[in-house]
Enzyme design. Structure first.
Site, PDB file in Angstrom:
ATOM      1  CE1 TYR A 175      13.708  37.433   1.207  1.00 21.18           C
ATOM      2  CE2 TYR A 175      14.840  39.535   1.128  1.00 21.18           C
ATOM      3  CZ  TYR A 175      14.735  38.220   0.734  1.00 21.18           C
ATOM      4  OH  TYR A 175      15.665  37.691  -0.121  1.00 21.18           O
TER       5      TYR A 175
ATOM      6  CE  LYS B 157      17.200  21.859   2.762  1.00 17.54           C
ATOM      7  NZ  LYS B 157      18.006  20.940   1.921  1.00 17.54           N
TER       8      LYS B 157
ATOM      9  CG  ASP C 120      18.910  21.025  -1.281  1.00 18.43           C
ATOM     10  OD1 ASP C 120      17.749  20.870  -1.701  1.00 18.43           O
ATOM     11  OD2 ASP C 120      19.362  20.416  -0.300  1.00 18.43           O
TER      12      ASP C 120
ATOM     13  CG  ASP D 104      15.852  38.213  -3.458  1.00 12.70           C
ATOM     14  OD1 ASP D 104      16.003  38.695  -4.592  1.00 12.70           O
ATOM     15  OD2 ASP D 104      16.194  38.790  -2.414  1.00 12.70           O
TER      16      ASP D 104
ATOM     17  CG  ASP E  41      19.881  38.015  -8.391  1.00 12.88           C
ATOM     18  OD1 ASP E  41      18.790  38.488  -8.764  1.00 12.88           O
ATOM     19  OD2 ASP E  41      20.757  38.700  -7.822  1.00 12.88           O
TER      20      ASP E  41
END
Ligand code: ATP
Length: 367
Positions: free
Chosen positions: A134, A187, A220, A244, A248
């Protein structure tokens, strides 16, 4: 008896409507639990603060927050803030950085009376909140994005052992109160150093919590598992951007953003804030769903309870969640959940339900 000073910041869009209901519920739970002492301090933030005080996050607000134990913040419409105006900072990002609110806690669970794609989802995403990808918070100065030519942008991602370890601690501490299982998401096959450091930090902290099971997944594959068998997961610990996005996704599994609470947690302060945005399309119509903001305040009470070893605060938190369940079971819902209640009607019914719950009925924590 400890008195908790709670800052109330309404924010933009639907913020004032949902924060008003949240305060109503906090006042009700305080009446119900006489040993819980809350005082509220309204502070300006967002577009109205810009109009009245010349800044979306006035200096006085920041100073006053330092005297408070916790805050409730409504959403802010940052995409219409002028990027180059230094008085139009994103209050959410700035507060997380300034007050070192390093863990973003985002639970997702099924609620009775709200049809979802699954039945038994009950997970909490614990997202790193101060660094990562970010751009507004990864550098001491500057915005973390560099544009060497008009057609090239480089964005910096920051991962530190300190931030990763303290985040992991929150995840494991939470897991101890729940189903004792932590999944670390990364990842590492591509971001070998950054995600490698993150996973190693989490593994080091895991050694202090031998009774908590720990596993790790690539982001993933985990996204697929979350859709296939979400009920398997309890506490999910991950870096900023992955958290983040995953939170959702988790909200989508159980009925949408209107039900998705959040808490920004630091060592000395915590900020309750729903994960959804300011919904300008429905602002001022008294139809927004206040549940996410109300459950964010519930999380705040829960963590005030954990941090201060205050059983009353933990009981008060559980009371709020039970009252939300009962209100939904009664069929009182806002439009986003297929109902016809206004924001205010939902809040009123919730308060009625809360007042009718016997304290001895309250079961704490979702074990
Ligand atoms: P922002 O610009 O602040 O990000 P947004 O509208 O782009 O706001 P969200 O606020 O996350 O993004 O909203 C996405 C959609 O979900 C919108 O249609 C919005 O009306 C709806 N929505 C979000 N929060 C709520 C809520 N609490 N109650 C009802 N609908 C909501």
């Amino acid at each position: 008896m400890k008195n908790y000073q709670i800052a109330i910041m309404e924010g933009d869009g639907i913020g004032p409507e949902i924060v008003r209901e949240t305060v109503k519920v906090l006042e009700a739970v305080q009446r119900k639990c006489p040993a819980l002492s809350l005082s509220f301090k309204p502070l300006p933030v967002g577009l109205s603060a810009y109009e009245q005080h010349g800044s979306t996050l006035p200096k006085e607000t920041l100073e006053s927050l330092k005297q408070c134990d916790a805050g409730v913040l409504g959403p802010v419409t940052t995409h219409i803030y002028e990027v180059h105006d230094p008085n139009m900072v994103n209050p959410s990002g700035k507060l997380r950085k300034q007050l070192d609110l390093y863990a973003n806690i985002r639970p997702s669970r099924n609620f009775p009376g709200v049809p979802g794609r699954y039945d038994n989802v009950d997970m909490v995403i614990v997202r790193e909140n101060t660094e990562g990808m970010y751009a507004d918070r990864s550098l001491y100065e500057g915005d973390g994005e560099v544009m060497p030519t008009p057609d090239t942008v480089m964005s910096f991602r920051v991962v530190t052992r300190k931030a990763s370890e303290r985040l992991a601690k929150v995840g494991f501490e939470l897991a101890e109160h729940r189903r004792r299982s932590v999944a670390v998401i990364h990842k590492m096959n591509v971001l070998r150093r950054g995600c490698g450091l993150f996973v190693d930090s989490c593994r080091q902290i895991a050694k202090q919590y031998e009774d908590v099971a720990v596993s790790d997944y690539h982001i993933d594959a985990f996204s697929m598992f979350m859709v296939q068998k979400p009920e398997q997961y309890d506490v999910v610990v991950t870096t900023n951007m992955f958290g983040d996005i995953l939170s959702d996704l988790a909200a989508g599994l159980v009925g949408g953003l209107g039900l998705a609470p959040g808490l920004n947690l630091g060592d000395h302060f915590m900020l309750a804030q729903a994960t959804h945005g300011s919904a300008p399309d429905i602002a001022g119509k008294n139809i927004a769903n206040p549940i996410a903001e109300i459950l964010s305040a519930k999380l705040m009470l829960e963590w005030l309870g954990i941090r201060n070893k205050d059983e009353q605060a933990i009981t008060a938190a559980a009371l709020i969640e039970m009252a939300v369940e009962r209100t939904l079971l009664k069929g009182v819902k806002t439009g986003d959940l297929g109902g016809s209640a206004t924001t205010g009607q939902f809040g009123d019914e919730l308060v009625r339900q809360l007042e009718n719950i016997e304290i001895r009925e309250v079961t704490r924590w979702n074990k």
